[in-house]
Each structure stands twice: as C-alpha cells, then as structure tokens.
Design a protein around this motif. Structure first.
Motif, PDB file in Angstrom:
ATOM      1  N   ASP A 123      63.693  74.537  66.468  1.00  0.00           N
ATOM      2  CA  ASP A 123      63.561  75.935  66.904  1.00  0.00           C
ATOM      3  C   ASP A 123      62.100  76.368  66.962  1.00  0.00           C
ATOM      4  N   SER A 124      61.282  75.853  66.051  1.00  0.00           N
ATOM      5  CA  SER A 124      59.866  76.239  66.043  1.00  0.00           C
ATOM      6  C   SER A 124      59.153  75.731  67.292  1.00  0.00           C
ATOM      7  N   LEU A 125      59.588  74.579  67.801  1.00  0.00           N
ATOM      8  CA  LEU A 125      59.021  74.060  69.048  1.00  0.00           C
ATOM      9  C   LEU A 125      59.293  75.052  70.180  1.00  0.00           C
ATOM     10  N   ALA A 168      52.913  80.975  66.091  1.00  0.00           N
ATOM     11  CA  ALA A 168      54.364  81.077  66.237  1.00  0.00           C
ATOM     12  C   ALA A 168      55.071  79.973  65.467  1.00  0.00           C
ATOM     13  N   ILE A 169      54.532  78.759  65.525  1.00  0.00           N
ATOM     14  CA  ILE A 169      55.141  77.635  64.809  1.00  0.00           C
ATOM     15  C   ILE A 169      54.967  77.788  63.302  1.00  0.00           C
ATOM     16  N   GLN A 170      53.762  78.106  62.878  1.00  0.00           N
ATOM     17  CA  GLN A 170      53.508  78.242  61.443  1.00  0.00           C
ATOM     18  C   GLN A 170      54.288  79.403  60.838  1.00  0.00           C
ATOM     19  N   ASP A 171      54.310  80.525  61.530  1.00  0.00           N
ATOM     20  CA  ASP A 171      54.999  81.705  61.003  1.00  0.00           C
ATOM     21  C   ASP A 171      56.479  81.410  60.764  1.00  0.00           C
ATOM     22  N   GLY A 183      56.225  72.816  54.663  1.00  0.00           N
ATOM     23  CA  GLY A 183      54.833  72.406  54.761  1.00  0.00           C
ATOM     24  C   GLY A 183      54.481  72.039  56.198  1.00  0.00           C
ATOM     25  N   VAL A 184      53.463  72.685  56.751  1.00  0.00           N
ATOM     26  CA  VAL A 184      53.003  72.379  58.104  1.00  0.00           C
ATOM     27  C   VAL A 184      51.828  71.412  57.996  1.00  0.00           C
ATOM     28  N   VAL A 185      51.988  70.231  58.571  1.00  0.00           N
ATOM     29  CA  VAL A 185      50.957  69.197  58.482  1.00  0.00           C
ATOM     30  C   VAL A 185      49.680  69.682  59.166  1.00  0.00           C
ATOM     31  N   ARG A 186      48.558  69.496  58.488  1.00  0.00           N
ATOM     32  CA  ARG A 186      47.260  69.943  59.019  1.00  0.00           C
ATOM     33  C   ARG A 186      46.472  68.831  59.694  1.00  0.00           C
ATOM     34  N   GLU A 187      46.675  67.598  59.247  1.00  0.00           N
ATOM     35  CA  GLU A 187      45.832  66.493  59.708  1.00  0.00           C
ATOM     36  C   GLU A 187      46.165  66.038  61.127  1.00  0.00           C
ATOM     37  N   LEU A 188      47.330  66.406  61.630  1.00  0.00           N
ATOM     38  CA  LEU A 188      47.789  65.959  62.943  1.00  0.00           C
ATOM     39  C   LEU A 188      48.165  67.168  63.779  1.00  0.00           C
ATOM     40  N   VAL A 189      47.845  67.112  65.071  1.00  0.00           N
ATOM     41  CA  VAL A 189      48.061  68.272  65.936  1.00  0.00           C
ATOM     42  C   VAL A 189      48.585  67.808  67.291  1.00  0.00           C
ATOM     43  N   GLY A 190      49.123  68.766  68.061  1.00  0.00           N
ATOM     44  CA  GLY A 190      49.435  68.511  69.454  1.00  0.00           C
ATOM     45  C   GLY A 190      48.161  68.462  70.276  1.00  0.00           C
ATOM     46  N   HIS A 191      48.321  68.329  71.593  1.00  0.00           N
ATOM     47  CA  HIS A 191      47.144  68.020  72.411  1.00  0.00           C
ATOM     48  C   HIS A 191      47.443  68.239  73.888  1.00  0.00           C
ATOM     49  N   GLY A 192      46.371  68.322  74.674  1.00  0.00           N
ATOM     50  CA  GLY A 192      46.511  68.220  76.109  1.00  0.00           C
ATOM     51  C   GLY A 192      46.921  66.810  76.489  1.00  0.00           C
ATOM     52  N   ILE A 193      47.487  66.680  77.691  1.00  0.00           N
ATOM     53  CA  ILE A 193      47.934  65.365  78.150  1.00  0.00           C
ATOM     54  C   ILE A 193      47.777  65.305  79.663  1.00  0.00           C
ATOM     55  N   GLY A 194      47.524  64.107  80.180  1.00  0.00           N
ATOM     56  CA  GLY A 194      47.329  63.946  81.618  1.00  0.00           C
ATOM     57  C   GLY A 194      47.142  62.492  81.965  1.00  0.00           C
ATOM     58  N   ARG A 195      45.984  62.178  82.544  1.00  0.00           N
ATOM     59  CA  ARG A 195      45.674  60.768  82.820  1.00  0.00           C
ATOM     60  C   ARG A 195      45.488  59.995  81.520  1.00  0.00           C
ATOM     61  N   ARG A 196      45.054  60.691  80.495  1.00  0.00           N
ATOM     62  CA  ARG A 196      44.966  60.102  79.154  1.00  0.00           C
ATOM     63  C   ARG A 196      46.019  60.750  78.270  1.00  0.00           C
ATOM     64  N   MET A 197      46.454  60.002  77.281  1.00  0.00           N
ATOM     65  CA  MET A 197      47.498  60.533  76.401  1.00  0.00           C
ATOM     66  C   MET A 197      46.998  61.727  75.598  1.00  0.00           C
ATOM     67  N   PRO A 207      47.100  72.845  67.340  1.00  0.00           N
ATOM     68  CA  PRO A 207      47.598  72.797  65.964  1.00  0.00           C
ATOM     69  C   PRO A 207      48.943  73.521  65.823  1.00  0.00           C
ATOM     70  N   ASN A 208      49.633  73.227  64.760  1.00  0.00           N
ATOM     71  CA  ASN A 208      50.873  73.933  64.420  1.00  0.00           C
ATOM     72  C   ASN A 208      50.637  75.006  63.363  1.00  0.00           C
ATOM     73  N   PHE A 209      49.393  75.380  63.191  1.00  0.00           N
ATOM     74  CA  PHE A 209      48.997  76.408  62.231  1.00  0.00           C
ATOM     75  C   PHE A 209      47.782  77.129  62.803  1.00  0.00           C
ATOM     76  N   GLY A 210      47.692  78.427  62.542  1.00  0.00           N
ATOM     77  CA  GLY A 210      46.529  79.143  63.050  1.00  0.00           C
ATOM     78  C   GLY A 210      46.773  80.627  63.193  1.00  0.00           C
TER      79      GLY A 210
END
Length: 273
Positions: free
Chosen positions: A135-137, A156-159, A168-182, A189-192
């Motif tokens: 649901d947070s996604l 929105a995700i952290q709240d 616990g929301v992981v801090r060391e790993l985050v989402g990202h842009g994607i395109g020609r490169r992964m 981030p999932n926090f902010g």
C-alpha cells in the motif's frame, strides 16, 4: 542493485517510454509465471534459471546478470533479507516471504521491478507488513506527478509505514531513476520531508521501491558484498514499480494485475493480506 548516479536527470521521449513500458511489462509477465509455480520445496536458484530462460526467450538481456559483478539474473530475498539476495539451493518452506526482483533489457532500455510473495500460512504480523508495504508503494506513486518533489514521494511512504505503523524504513537503499541504465538520477528515498528534493517534471521515469522492515531500520551487508539483511533478524518486504511522471496521475509502466491474477490461481501462495 547497488546504485551509481551521475548528477543528471534524463527525461524520456514518448517512444522511449513505450519501449520501457514493454520491458517493464515483460518483467511483470515473468513474475506472473513465477507466481503460478512458486511453492514450498522449490529453490530460488530454480526461479533464477526459469527467469533467465524467459528473458532470453523473449530476446531480452538479463539486466542484473554481471551488473557490477552480480552473478545471477534475479535477486531472491527471503524473510530477513531486505534486497539483493543471491539465489541458492535452499528449499523454500511454508511461511517464507520471498521477494523476487528482476530486470529485462531490450532495445536499449531497462525494465526492472520487484514483488513479494507469501508461501502458505503466515502470521498476521507478517501479512500486515506485506499489505502495508504494498500500500505504501501506491501512496508514493500518487505523489509522482508534475510539480511535486521527490520528498513528497519519500514522505508519503515513510509517513504510512514508519509513523502510522511503526515499521523500520531502510535508509541505506533507495529507489532511483531508470532508463538506458538501470540506475539513473534522481535518487528516490523512502524517507524524507515534503517539498524537498528535485522537482518532478514530465517523462522522468522512476523505480519507486519501498523496503520496509518489521522491526528496526538497521541493516547490514553479508560478506558476499550484496546480500542485505535486517540487523535484528526480523522480516523485511520489498515492492517496486517503474513509474513515469505525468500531470495529475503517474503512468505505471509495470503491471501488478498480471502477477496478482496468477498469484490467486496458486494454492501455495497466501493472498489474504
């Protein structure tokens, strides 16, 4: 996957977005095939081989294989493994939660996303963690529109996960842009804080991926240099979509409906969450 960024946000053309949607949907179809057969007694190495075959049969390239030295075509993260789990020959068992993350590259662009499955009976606490993470996604994606900022997605995700449910929301790993490169800019981030970070403009494509722990946010990486686990040994859940920023409502390039339909046909999977 480990992340490399170059400080530049790359906006896609409509033609490029169409290719990315095809590729993201190929990943969804692949995860749907996994959903049809996943059961206790299978191994994640079997799933890896199955997915690699499907990618090659569809004239794609396994995006993960040999990426920064990663040795498999998928990541298979079970129970207290947050992300980047190596497929192995350990038999899956009743009650396991299994995140499968896979990538498909074709025509120069990457599609890459993840889904978490529940094998058989699981505790109410585990089922709630799966539901809340998924649901947070959706709540993060709602904020992926023109004029908002990355911090609006993150908040929105952290709240929802941390503030409302105490996860616990992981801090060391985050989402990202994607395109020609992964992995492209921006980091997601999932926090902010709301109203912070880069402003979202049309046709930036994001991999939004909450990684949520039942217990504390703290994680560590095993000696293989990839496998990230919760420090307290409690379960973690990972869901991920590829999303294109648009006006008013984001365009989701990957397709969970295919996976969910397959999931419901498999009596070995728990969809009661």
């Amino acid at each position: 996957m480990s992340r490399r960024f170059n400080g530049m946000i790359i906006y896609k053309t409509e033609a490029e977005i169409a290719i990315m949607k095809e590729n993201a949907t190929q990943v969804s179809k692949m995860l749907a095939e996994v959903a049809k057969v996943l059961k206790p007694g299978m191994t994640t190495l079997q799933i890896d081989q199955m997915c690699k075959t499907m990618i090659l049969d569809n004239k794609g390239i396994p995006s993960f294989l040999n990426y920064n030295g990663y040795p498999y075509s998928i990541c298979a993260s079970v129970n207290d493994v947050v992300v980047h789990g190596f497929p192995n020959n350990v038999a899956l068992k009743e009650g396991d939660i299994v995140s499968i993350d896979a990538g498909f590259t074709r025509n120069g662009f990457v599609g890459e996303h993840a889904y978490t499955f529940v094998l058989g009976e699981a505790t109410p606490e585990v089922l709630q963690l799966v539901r809340v993470t998924k649901d947070s996604l959706a709540k993060g994606i709602e904020k992926a529109i023109i004029g908002n900022r990355i911090g609006d997605i993150a908040f929105a995700i952290q709240d929802y996960t941390e503030k409302k449910h105490g996860y616990g929301v992981v801090r060391e790993l985050v989402g990202h842009g994607i395109g020609r490169r992964m992995h492209e800019d921006p980091q997601v981030p999932n926090f902010g804080k709301r109203g912070t970070g880069p402003k979202l403009k049309e046709n930036v494509v994001l991999a939004i991926e909450p990684m949520i722990n039942m217990g504390a946010k703290d994680v560590y990486t095993e000696d293989d240099g990839w496998t990230v686990k919760t420090r307290d040994g409690k379960p973690s859940v990972h869901f991920e979509h590829n999303v294109c920023v648009k006006k008013g409502k984001a365009l989701i390039l990957s397709d969970y409906s295919i996976i969910e339909a397959a999931e419901k046909t498999n009596p070995n999977l728990n969809t009661t969450y």
